[in-house]
Write a protein that holds these residues in place. Structure first.
Motif, PDB file in Angstrom:
ATOM      1  N   ASN A 190      36.483  49.006  41.283  1.00 42.73           N
ATOM      2  CA  ASN A 190      35.502  47.986  41.677  1.00 42.73           C
ATOM      3  C   ASN A 190      36.065  46.575  41.736  1.00 42.73           C
ATOM      4  O   ASN A 190      35.601  45.758  42.532  1.00 42.73           O
ATOM      5  CB  ASN A 190      34.313  48.009  40.703  1.00 42.73           C
ATOM      6  CG  ASN A 190      33.597  49.344  40.704  1.00 42.73           C
ATOM      7  OD1 ASN A 190      33.352  49.910  41.763  1.00 42.73           O
ATOM      8  ND2 ASN A 190      33.269  49.854  39.531  1.00 42.73           N
ATOM      9  N   LYS A 191      37.045  46.286  40.872  1.00 44.75           N
ATOM     10  CA  LYS A 191      37.554  44.909  40.797  1.00 44.75           C
ATOM     11  C   LYS A 191      39.025  44.791  41.179  1.00 44.75           C
ATOM     12  O   LYS A 191      39.565  43.692  41.236  1.00 44.75           O
ATOM     13  CB  LYS A 191      37.358  44.364  39.383  1.00 44.75           C
ATOM     14  CG  LYS A 191      35.900  44.298  38.965  1.00 44.75           C
ATOM     15  CD  LYS A 191      35.762  43.734  37.557  1.00 44.75           C
ATOM     16  CE  LYS A 191      34.306  43.673  37.105  1.00 44.75           C
ATOM     17  NZ  LYS A 191      34.183  43.139  35.727  1.00 44.75           N
ATOM     18  N   GLY A 192      39.676  45.908  41.397  1.00 40.82           N
ATOM     19  CA  GLY A 192      41.086  45.859  41.781  1.00 40.82           C
ATOM     20  C   GLY A 192      42.013  45.472  40.649  1.00 40.82           C
ATOM     21  O   GLY A 192      43.076  44.919  40.873  1.00 40.82           O
ATOM     22  N   ILE A 193      41.625  45.754  39.390  1.00 42.11           N
ATOM     23  CA  ILE A 193      42.450  45.410  38.219  1.00 42.11           C
ATOM     24  C   ILE A 193      43.304  46.611  37.843  1.00 42.11           C
ATOM     25  O   ILE A 193      42.800  47.644  37.397  1.00 42.11           O
ATOM     26  CB  ILE A 193      41.570  44.988  37.029  1.00 42.11           C
ATOM     27  CG1 ILE A 193      40.696  43.787  37.413  1.00 42.11           C
ATOM     28  CG2 ILE A 193      42.428  44.660  35.824  1.00 42.11           C
ATOM     29  CD1 ILE A 193      39.706  43.390  36.334  1.00 42.11           C
ATOM     30  N   ALA A 194      44.602  46.496  38.007  1.00 41.46           N
ATOM     31  CA  ALA A 194      45.516  47.587  37.680  1.00 41.46           C
ATOM     32  C   ALA A 194      45.616  47.759  36.168  1.00 41.46           C
ATOM     33  O   ALA A 194      45.327  46.843  35.398  1.00 41.46           O
ATOM     34  CB  ALA A 194      46.885  47.309  38.272  1.00 41.46           C
ATOM     35  N   PHE A 195      46.040  48.954  35.726  1.00 43.96           N
ATOM     36  CA  PHE A 195      46.208  49.169  34.285  1.00 43.96           C
ATOM     37  C   PHE A 195      47.342  50.152  34.033  1.00 43.96           C
ATOM     38  O   PHE A 195      47.738  50.928  34.918  1.00 43.96           O
ATOM     39  CB  PHE A 195      44.910  49.668  33.644  1.00 43.96           C
ATOM     40  CG  PHE A 195      44.539  51.091  34.006  1.00 43.96           C
ATOM     41  CD1 PHE A 195      45.044  52.178  33.296  1.00 43.96           C
ATOM     42  CD2 PHE A 195      43.661  51.339  35.065  1.00 43.96           C
ATOM     43  CE1 PHE A 195      44.689  53.472  33.627  1.00 43.96           C
ATOM     44  CE2 PHE A 195      43.301  52.630  35.407  1.00 43.96           C
ATOM     45  CZ  PHE A 195      43.818  53.707  34.683  1.00 43.96           C
ATOM     46  N   GLU A 196      47.844  50.111  32.824  1.00 43.44           N
ATOM     47  CA  GLU A 196      48.825  51.076  32.322  1.00 43.44           C
ATOM     48  C   GLU A 196      48.560  51.232  30.832  1.00 43.44           C
ATOM     49  O   GLU A 196      48.707  50.294  30.062  1.00 43.44           O
ATOM     50  CB  GLU A 196      50.254  50.601  32.560  1.00 43.44           C
ATOM     51  CG  GLU A 196      51.289  51.582  32.034  1.00 43.44           C
ATOM     52  CD  GLU A 196      52.716  51.155  32.326  1.00 43.44           C
ATOM     53  OE1 GLU A 196      53.649  51.718  31.723  1.00 43.44           O
ATOM     54  OE2 GLU A 196      52.895  50.251  33.167  1.00 43.44           O
ATOM     55  N   GLU A 197      48.139  52.422  30.399  1.00 41.09           N
ATOM     56  CA  GLU A 197      47.733  52.663  29.022  1.00 41.09           C
ATOM     57  C   GLU A 197      48.239  54.022  28.551  1.00 41.09           C
ATOM     58  O   GLU A 197      48.524  54.904  29.366  1.00 41.09           O
ATOM     59  CB  GLU A 197      46.204  52.623  28.894  1.00 41.09           C
ATOM     60  CG  GLU A 197      45.579  51.267  29.100  1.00 41.09           C
ATOM     61  CD  GLU A 197      45.732  50.357  27.891  1.00 41.09           C
ATOM     62  OE1 GLU A 197      46.081  50.879  26.817  1.00 41.09           O
ATOM     63  OE2 GLU A 197      45.496  49.144  28.028  1.00 41.09           O
ATOM     64  N   LEU A 198      48.303  54.166  27.207  1.00 41.80           N
ATOM     65  CA  LEU A 198      48.664  55.443  26.600  1.00 41.80           C
ATOM     66  C   LEU A 198      47.407  56.041  25.976  1.00 41.80           C
ATOM     67  O   LEU A 198      46.731  55.384  25.186  1.00 41.80           O
ATOM     68  CB  LEU A 198      49.736  55.232  25.529  1.00 41.80           C
ATOM     69  CG  LEU A 198      50.278  56.506  24.862  1.00 41.80           C
ATOM     70  CD1 LEU A 198      51.060  57.336  25.864  1.00 41.80           C
ATOM     71  CD2 LEU A 198      51.163  56.147  23.680  1.00 41.80           C
TER      72      LEU A 198
END
Length: 709
Positions: A190-198
């Protein structure tokens, strides 16, 4: 004209037979012609195509974006790009477009040749992107039709049969923290916010999956989400094991070293830092030879050969700290082999407590002797009497002269009387003030301290009495004064002689009436405060010079206590020295057990113009430059200028002059008559006048003149 029509007809027939989708568009974005391949892909008839515009088949196109595209194509002549087209039935598919500029019959057009990107093209692009992100299982979510594509590796990670099992609504339930996964996927969609999580999975045993996702934009709109999953369970478990091992080692009280055959320090427990006094940066650059100057090449080679032969070796040693002090240890060294290289792990235990008797037997005997001498010079009865009545925890005293001062403190502490403490700088006037407060009925309330000498004149009134917002420039908020804070308790006014003359009437009012006005306030404030003041100045002389109010002096001087200088209580120098030695030795991490007789004798012969403060600073400096366990004389002791036998004494004429001036002050400098000084001194008037002339006594005599007599 006929030739042009035949030429256009031939070109139209060729366009119909081309194996690629092709269409012509005018300046408004209307499709003026489209071949069979184009019509078939979109599902429109030839007649329907005549009413189509570009915005019907590409929903991302706006009038503004088409205008920019039109200008770009006709400027560059040829533009290649990838986009999404929508069929008549509403299905979306990806195409590669080659848009070319051309002019026909004086008008400009765009001819677009389109190539549909099938699954092969998707995987090619997907692999290129996922390699840059994770080099593992990738997926792509199409936001226009909700379809998802995924690599086989992504399916394998979650034991999924088809890509639909990896859509957001299903994948979130694979993780323990499903709400967080839901939130992050919602943000990227919805907002185009990338992420990288474990994340931890719901499997048993659980696995650890590194999840990544980033938006793919078309203009300023998100039309795809590209992501990847990576199973990092094995790495996470190894990390946890190593973390646990490291935590165990670093929390061990013993020192742990790991070093190789060349003596390089490869690993060490964090306990080395506080124990040896080196910083981490220093230890990282050190070898075993740097850590211990007693380790030679011959010793180290023999030590390592023994380890390789026997496997382990236990022995006792002396470890050096950074400051040069040493302590005994028990060392157990073990031989290790890793990847064909030889190493040693040494566990070092401090055995100072066990070895203290052996290492410090001489110092222990000397300490016993010193304690015996101390007991011989103590007045045990008076010490116990004062200690029982008054809790002077931070006042050290053996001398009878200073015990008389403490008796005064004992007498005045339970009362509400105002006290004036006088004496030279560094004699500990604040300690006496605290002792009075701590042994009064007000001890449960605060002791508020304020130094009148360090505050600017334009701020001291605000500090003492407080102010209201806007009372003066810079008063941006209300301020509570020290007298308000001390309500119900005690206020200690240090260096009272430095109080500005214009503020003295206000202080006098507080002492007499227990009320004052805050700056900027129209209301009078009532307080219940006990006042203790201190000064190293001669307030009587300041009164004669017009710098201190006489009425304020008498209100402060209800119960005067004169704090004697250190040179007048020399019996306290040995015990004070021992106290300061233990205090600063602990801070410096050094071992000092006693003070030598030569040191005590040198200190007793010194005048100490700076009093106890000077002695404390002197011992702190000695701890830095000397090494224990016995403090011996050194350059840290200043050379005495005045023989100890004459310190603190005045000439007989000087004492006479001071006493006569004191009596004259009392009689307001009246010599003759029934209330004159001569009658008090039991002298004839003429005799007193003659003595005053001989001693140089005039009506205004400064303190400096008196002391220089």
């Amino acid at each position: 004209m006929k030739d042009k029509m035949q030429d256009a007809l031939i070109k139209g027939q060729l366009m119909e037979k081309l194996p690629h989708e092709m269409c012509w568009l005018d300046e408004k974005g209307n499709i003026i012609n489209a071949n069979a391949k184009f019509r078939s892909a979109l599902g429109y008839s030839k007649k329907e195509c005549e009413n189509l515009s570009i915005s019907k088949i590409n929903i991302t196109v706006t009038p503004e974006s088409w205008r920019k595209h039109w200008e770009e194509v006709h400027t560059n002549r040829n533009v290649r790009f990838t986009t999404i087209h929508k069929t008549k039935k509403g299905k979306f598919y990806e195409v590669e477009v080659n848009a070319q500029s051309f002019t026909y019959d004086g008008k400009k057009y765009i001819c677009s040749i389109l190539h549909e990107l099938g699954e092969t093209g998707f995987y090619k692009n997907l692999i290129e992107d996922t390699q840059s992100m994770a080099d593992l299982g990738g997926w792509e979510l199409n936001l226009y039709d909700g379809s998802i594509l995924a690599t086989q590796c992504a399916l394998t990670i979650f034991k999924a049969k088809n890509p639909e099992d990896l859509v957001p609504a299903k994948i979130i339930h694979k993780f323990k923290d499903s709400e967080k996964v839901r939130s992050l996927l919602g943000q990227v969609i919805n907002k185009g916010i990338a992420f990288e999580e474990l994340f931890e999975t719901n499997d048993s045993p659980p696995r650890y999956i590194r999840a990544m996702a980033k938006p793919i934009l078309k203009g300023n709109k998100i039309y795809k989400v590209l992501g990847a999953y990576q199973d990092v369970t094995e790495f996470k478990n190894r990390e946890s094991d190593l973390g646990l091992l490291s935590t165990v080692i670093n929390n061990a009280q013993d020192l742990i070293y790991v070093y190789n055959e060349q003596g390089d320090l490869l690993y060490y427990s964090e306990s080395l830092i506080p124990t040896l006094g080196y910083s981490k940066e220093e230890l990282d650059q050190m070898s075993m030879f740097d850590l211990d100057p007693a380790v030679t090449d011959e010793f180290y080679n023999a030590h390592f050969d023994m380890l390789k032969a026997k496997g382990s070796h236990r022995f006792e040693w002396l470890i050096h700290r950074k400051d040069g002090t040493i302590f005994p240890v028990d060392i157990t060294s073990s031989h290790l082999t890793y990847k064909g290289e030889d190493y040693c792990c040494s566990v070092v235990r401090d055995i100072t407590t066990n070895k203290m008797h052996e290492l410090q037997i001489y110092e222990a005997l000397e300490e016993i002797k010193s304690l015996k001498e101390r007991l011989e010079i103590e007045n045990e009865y008076l010490q116990e009497e004062i200690g029982t009545k008054i809790n002077f925890k931070n006042i050290i005293c053996h001398s009878d002269a200073y015990k008389r001062v403490l008796v005064q403190v004992d007498q005045v502490a339970p009362t509400e009387t105002t006290v004036l403490i006088t004496g030279e700088s560094g004699t500990g006037k604040e300690l006496l003030a605290r002792a009075i407060h701590n042994n009064s009925k007000r001890k449960e309330r605060p002791l508020i301290k304020i130094n009148c000498a360090v505050l600017p004149k334009d701020l001291i009134e605000s500090e003492l009495f407080g102010h209201k917002k806007g009372a003066f420039t810079g008063a941006v908020a209300d301020k509570v004064g020290k007298f308000t804070l001390a309500d119900g308790g005690t206020i200690f006014l240090d260096e009272i002689g430095e109080l500005p003359l214009e503020l003295q009437p206000k202080l006098l009012r507080v002492i007499q009436e227990m009320e004052f006005d805050e700056l900027g306030s129209t209301k009078t404030k009532k307080v219940d405060v006990r006042v203790i003041a201190a000064t190293n100045r001669d307030l009587k002389e300041m009164i004669r010079d017009g710098r201190f109010r006489e009425d304020l002096y008498y209100r402060l001087n209800v119960f005067p206590i004169h704090n004697i200088p250190l040179r007048a209580r020399k019996e306290d120098i040995p015990v004070l020295t021992q106290f300061f030695l233990e205090k600063y030795a602990m801070k410096a991490g050094k071992v000092f057990n006693r003070v030598s007789k030569d040191t005590i004798e040198a200190l007793l012969n010194y005048n100490f113009p700076g009093n106890i403060r000077e002695l404390e600073n002197m011992i702190e400096r000695a701890v830095i430059v000397e090494n224990g366990p016995t403090l011996k004389p050194g350059n840290w002791i200043p050379h005495k200028d005045i023989p100890a036998s004459s310190v603190g004494f005045k000439s007989f004429e000087s004492i006479q002059k001071d006493y006569i001036i004191e009596v004259l002050d009392h009689t307001n400098w009246r010599v003759s008559g029934p209330s004159g000084a001569a009658k008090i001194l039991k002298m004839k008037d003429k005799t007193l006048f003659a003595k005053m002339k001989r001693l140089g006594i005039e009506k205004v005599v400064s303190l400096k003149q008196r002391n220089n007599l």
